[in-house]
Design an enzyme around this catalytic site. Structure first.
Site, PDB file in Angstrom:
ATOM      1  N   CYS A  32       0.836  -1.207   0.000  1.00 56.10           N
ATOM      2  CA  CYS A  32       0.000   0.000   0.000  1.00 56.10           C
ATOM      3  C   CYS A  32       0.874   1.263   0.000  1.00 56.10           C
ATOM      4  O   CYS A  32       0.563   2.250  -0.677  1.00 56.10           O
ATOM      5  CB  CYS A  32      -0.902   0.034   1.229  1.00 56.10           C
ATOM      6  SG  CYS A  32      -2.019  -1.359   1.322  1.00 56.10           S
TER       7      CYS A  32
HETATM    8  C1  BEZ Z   1       0.531  -4.692   1.898  1.00 54.45           C
HETATM    9  O1  BEZ Z   1       0.134  -3.575   1.618  1.00 54.45           O
HETATM   10  O2  BEZ Z   1       1.699  -5.001   1.724  1.00 54.45           O
HETATM   11  C2  BEZ Z   1      -0.388  -5.743   2.422  1.00 54.45           C
HETATM   12  C3  BEZ Z   1      -1.525  -5.386   3.129  1.00 54.45           C
HETATM   13  C4  BEZ Z   1      -2.358  -6.379   3.627  1.00 54.45           C
HETATM   14  C5  BEZ Z   1      -2.049  -7.707   3.391  1.00 54.45           C
HETATM   15  C6  BEZ Z   1      -0.936  -8.049   2.645  1.00 54.45           C
HETATM   16  C7  BEZ Z   1      -0.097  -7.067   2.156  1.00 54.45           C
END
Ligand code: BEZ
Length: 221
Positions: A46
């Site tokens: 994210c």
């Molecule tokens: C991420 O943004 O890396 C992420 C968020 C939730 C679950 C898995 C990855």
């Protein structure tokens, strides 16, 4: 009830955002708007996505497209997170609002819930959903990615270009199309009409079926 999809009017929700309260319809305001969700603040994929969206923001602005991020954490958390996002992606400034949804009401209404992801308290989390809303406030295109797959912002920009060409010229864009390449005449337009509408030329591909349905032309942005 099926979730929000192409052709539906985006619900006119009031959102708490890093820019204060926003009503979705007022924010769209007769232009295009990309509403994109993230599973959670302070997570790796994210953080990379938000920074890249910030870098691409001027390109979207040039095309009359507003951006609106969404993650379930609260606004204070978003504001802290933005510092990391900007530090990770040099040259990025998160100038677009990020909505909060601690009660998970917005993600349900916008069809952004990921059935496979929960936070440590067992609460639902958003998928990497992205809706492109048109000037008529209807959803023109949606992506639905799982948490494990970051989106490609070049692809988001490319589909905006495709949607805008289609709306302006009543054309369609073929596989792997990029701005500057030929577009196709849709089946709803006869060849006679197409020749009048596109005096720059209509190229009809010869196919084994002898059916004249694969027709290319050129249009500007
Ligand atoms: C991420 O943004 O890396 C992420 C968020 C939730 C679950 C898995 C990855």
């Amino acid at each position: 009830m099926p979730g929000l999809t192409i052709g539906d009017t985006i619900p006119n929700l009031e959102l708490e955002t890093t820019h204060g309260k926003i009503r979705i319809h007022d924010y769209v305001d007769g232009g295009y708007c990309i509403i994109f969700s993230h599973p959670a603040d302070f997570t790796p994929v994210c953080t990379t996505e938000l920074g890249m969206m910030a870098k691409y923001a001027p390109e979207f602005e040039k095309r009359g497209v507003k951006l609106l991020g969404l993650s379930c954490d609260d606004v204070e958390s978003h504001k802290e997170w933005i510092k990391d996002v900007e530090a990770y992606t040099p040259g990025s400034r998160v100038t677009y609002p990020i909505a909060a949804d601690p009660k998970r009401e917005v993600i349900k209404q916008l069809n952004m819930v990921d059935p496979d992801e929960k936070d440590s308290g067992g609460n639902q989390l958003p998928s990497r959903a992205l809706h492109i809303v048109g000037p008529d406030k209807k959803v023109k295109l949606s992506f639905l990615y799982p948490a494990s797959t970051g989106r490609n912002m070049d692809e988001v920009l490319r589909v905006v270009e495709s949607l805008q060409r289609a709306a302006k010229h009543n054309v369609a864009t073929p596989v792997n199309w990029k701005p500057g390449e030929k577009v196709v005449v849709p089946p709803s337009v006869s060849t006679e009409e197409a020749k009048k509408k596109f005096p720059q030329g209509v190229e009809i591909k010869e196919l084994p079926s002898k059916k004249e349905y694969l027709r290319f032309t050129s249009v500007d942005a």
